[in-house]
Design a protein around this motif. Structure first.
Motif, PDB file in Angstrom:
ATOM      1  N   UNK A 128      36.618  41.314  30.174  1.00 47.54           N
ATOM      2  CA  UNK A 128      35.967  40.046  30.468  1.00 47.54           C
ATOM      3  C   UNK A 128      36.565  39.300  31.650  1.00 47.54           C
ATOM      4  N   UNK A 129      37.556  39.897  32.323  1.00 50.38           N
ATOM      5  CA  UNK A 129      38.235  39.192  33.417  1.00 50.38           C
ATOM      6  C   UNK A 129      37.442  39.191  34.722  1.00 50.38           C
ATOM      7  N   UNK A 130      36.408  40.041  34.804  1.00 48.95           N
ATOM      8  CA  UNK A 130      35.565  40.025  35.999  1.00 48.95           C
ATOM      9  C   UNK A 130      35.635  41.288  36.844  1.00 48.95           C
ATOM     10  N   UNK A 131      36.236  42.358  36.301  1.00 45.99           N
ATOM     11  CA  UNK A 131      36.418  43.583  37.086  1.00 45.99           C
ATOM     12  C   UNK A 131      35.089  44.231  37.474  1.00 45.99           C
ATOM     13  N   UNK A 132      34.218  44.396  36.492  1.00 47.64           N
ATOM     14  CA  UNK A 132      32.933  45.041  36.800  1.00 47.64           C
ATOM     15  C   UNK A 132      32.093  44.163  37.719  1.00 47.64           C
ATOM     16  N   UNK A 133      32.176  42.860  37.492  1.00 47.01           N
ATOM     17  CA  UNK A 133      31.464  41.918  38.361  1.00 47.01           C
ATOM     18  C   UNK A 133      31.918  42.112  39.804  1.00 47.01           C
ATOM     19  N   UNK A 134      33.230  42.209  39.980  1.00 44.06           N
ATOM     20  CA  UNK A 134      33.801  42.420  41.308  1.00 44.06           C
ATOM     21  C   UNK A 134      33.293  43.718  41.921  1.00 44.06           C
ATOM     22  N   UNK A 179      42.820  46.168  37.855  1.00 45.23           N
ATOM     23  CA  UNK A 179      43.148  46.101  36.429  1.00 45.23           C
ATOM     24  C   UNK A 179      42.973  44.679  35.922  1.00 45.23           C
ATOM     25  N   UNK A 180      42.842  44.552  34.608  1.00 43.39           N
ATOM     26  CA  UNK A 180      42.732  43.224  34.030  1.00 43.39           C
ATOM     27  C   UNK A 180      42.129  43.308  32.647  1.00 43.39           C
ATOM     28  N   UNK A 181      42.302  42.260  31.846  1.00 38.70           N
ATOM     29  CA  UNK A 181      41.766  42.268  30.489  1.00 38.70           C
ATOM     30  C   UNK A 181      40.238  42.350  30.465  1.00 38.70           C
ATOM     31  N   UNK A 214      33.935  55.022  47.758  1.00 44.77           N
ATOM     32  CA  UNK A 214      33.635  55.433  46.393  1.00 44.77           C
ATOM     33  C   UNK A 214      34.112  54.353  45.429  1.00 44.77           C
ATOM     34  N   UNK A 215      33.203  53.860  44.581  1.00 42.54           N
ATOM     35  CA  UNK A 215      33.527  52.823  43.603  1.00 42.54           C
ATOM     36  C   UNK A 215      33.406  53.427  42.212  1.00 42.54           C
ATOM     37  N   UNK A 216      34.434  53.252  41.393  1.00 40.89           N
ATOM     38  CA  UNK A 216      34.410  53.849  40.061  1.00 40.89           C
ATOM     39  C   UNK A 216      34.779  52.797  39.021  1.00 40.89           C
ATOM     40  N   UNK A 217      33.921  52.635  38.017  1.00 46.22           N
ATOM     41  CA  UNK A 217      34.164  51.661  36.952  1.00 46.22           C
ATOM     42  C   UNK A 217      34.571  52.412  35.686  1.00 46.22           C
ATOM     43  N   UNK A 218      35.844  52.354  35.335  1.00 46.77           N
ATOM     44  CA  UNK A 218      36.391  53.051  34.163  1.00 46.77           C
ATOM     45  C   UNK A 218      35.970  54.518  34.150  1.00 46.77           C
ATOM     46  N   UNK A 219      36.220  55.248  35.226  1.00 51.06           N
ATOM     47  CA  UNK A 219      35.715  56.628  35.298  1.00 51.06           C
ATOM     48  C   UNK A 219      36.360  57.563  34.284  1.00 51.06           C
ATOM     49  N   UNK A 220      37.527  57.179  33.767  1.00 53.69           N
ATOM     50  CA  UNK A 220      38.192  58.043  32.794  1.00 53.69           C
ATOM     51  C   UNK A 220      38.127  57.446  31.385  1.00 53.69           C
ATOM     52  N   UNK A 251      39.005  51.909  42.076  1.00 53.33           N
ATOM     53  CA  UNK A 251      38.830  52.289  40.672  1.00 53.33           C
ATOM     54  C   UNK A 251      39.145  51.114  39.757  1.00 53.33           C
ATOM     55  N   UNK A 252      38.193  50.742  38.932  1.00 52.38           N
ATOM     56  CA  UNK A 252      38.456  49.762  37.877  1.00 52.38           C
ATOM     57  C   UNK A 252      38.965  50.515  36.661  1.00 52.38           C
ATOM     58  N   UNK A 253      40.068  50.066  36.101  1.00 48.16           N
ATOM     59  CA  UNK A 253      40.597  50.771  34.926  1.00 48.16           C
ATOM     60  C   UNK A 253      41.399  49.854  34.008  1.00 48.16           C
ATOM     61  N   UNK A 254      41.405  50.203  32.731  1.00 53.32           N
ATOM     62  CA  UNK A 254      42.258  49.547  31.744  1.00 53.32           C
ATOM     63  C   UNK A 254      43.584  50.276  31.625  1.00 53.32           C
ATOM     64  N   UNK A 255      43.591  51.524  32.091  1.00 55.00           N
ATOM     65  CA  UNK A 255      44.684  52.429  31.743  1.00 55.00           C
ATOM     66  C   UNK A 255      45.790  52.428  32.788  1.00 55.00           C
ATOM     67  N   UNK A 256      46.993  51.990  32.394  1.00 56.61           N
ATOM     68  CA  UNK A 256      48.116  51.982  33.337  1.00 56.61           C
ATOM     69  C   UNK A 256      48.363  53.373  33.933  1.00 56.61           C
TER      70      UNK A 256
END
Ligand SMILES: Nc1ncnc2c1ncn2[C@@H]1O[C@H](COP(=O)(O)OP(=O)(O)OP(=O)(O)O)[C@@H](O)[C@H]1O
Ligand SMILES: [Mg+2]
Length: 226
Positions: A42-48, A38-40, A164-170, A197-202
């Motif tokens: 532009x914080x680098x989540x997708x890069x990671x 998680x993170x704001x 399995x890597x998921x970028x904002x799958x939901x 899973x990368x996500x914005x959603x708590x």
């Protein structure tokens, strides 16, 4: 240890200069874990996630996959690992619009050289697994967002990847459909797949036992719960 980042940095070069998107990340993930990042914005989540998926290389530092440094791998070896070892799921699904659901799932099987009949049999079994057998012949634009994401997940699972890597799958789904997709990830994880899973959603992150928080290119928290 399934994967490990040691002091990983990523610096993007753009027009004016250099932008440090990751500033020295240490991360260890065991086989069978399920975690969210998680993170704001532009914080680098997708890069990671791209680095984890061997879609890009660190500028500095080392990425060890199954104990082996990935920096010494050739492009061919990286492509092989990417295809066989890692499944990707993205927010925007990236299905091929002219192919039916079952044909989309067949794509990675075709690349892997699986013969046509076997391909079809396996693709249908995968669609059954994600609860979409009845839509096998539908084109992506005839499916709902949640159904498209299920097709994308079936495709990601086609070669049975352990990671399995998921970028904002939901990210593009309503709450209920998002929960269904998360339930599917949890089921896959129970069966042994490592899921990141990368996500914005708590609400999405709550479903994982471990939450890694990223801010300004750094890991600022790594929380684990019972
Ligand atoms: N190819 C690129 N070239 C230059 N800068 C980039 C590139 N890709 C990403 N960046 C920059 O690196 C930073 C991190 O981007 P990244 O996509 O990893 O963020 P993110 O955490 O996934 O954000 P979001 O939640 O909005 O998807 C951002 O400031 C972004 O502008
Ligand atoms: Mg992103």
């Amino acid at each position: 240890m399934l994967l490990e980042f040691r002091g990983v940095k990523k610096v993007y070069q753009n027009g004016g200069g250099a932008f440090p998107a990751l500033k020295g990340v240490d991360l260890r993930v065991e086989e069978g874990e399920m975690l969210s990042i998680m993170g704001p914005s532009g914080s680098g989540k997708s890069t990671l996630l791209h680095l984890l998926g061997l879609l890009d290389r660190p500028t500095e530092g080392e990425y060890l996959l199954m104990g082996k440094p990935t920096s010494s791998l050739s492009e061919e070896e990286r492509a092989y690992l990417r295809n066989r070892f890692i499944g990707f799921v993205f927010q925007a699904f990236f299905l091929l619009p002219r192919l039916s659901a079952v044909e989309n799932v067949e794509v990675p099987l075709a690349y892997a050289g699986v013969p046509p009949q076997e391909r079809r049999r396996r693709a249908l079994a995968l669609l059954e697994r994600v609860g979409l057998l009845d839509k096998a012949k539908s084109l992506p634009n005839q499916l709902s967002g949640g159904q498209r994401q299920r097709v994308a997940i079936a495709r990601a699972l086609a070669l049975n990847p352990p990671l399995l890597l998921a970028d904002e799958p939901t990210g593009a789904l309503d709450t209920r459909t998002g929960e269904e997709i998360m339930a599917l990830f949890q089921e896959l994880n129970r069966e042994g797949t490592t899921v990141i899973i990368v996500t914005h959603e708590p609400m999405v992150a709550e479903k994982t036992r471990r939450i890694v928080r990223v801010r300004d290119g750094e890991i600022v928290a790594d929380e684990r719960r019972g």
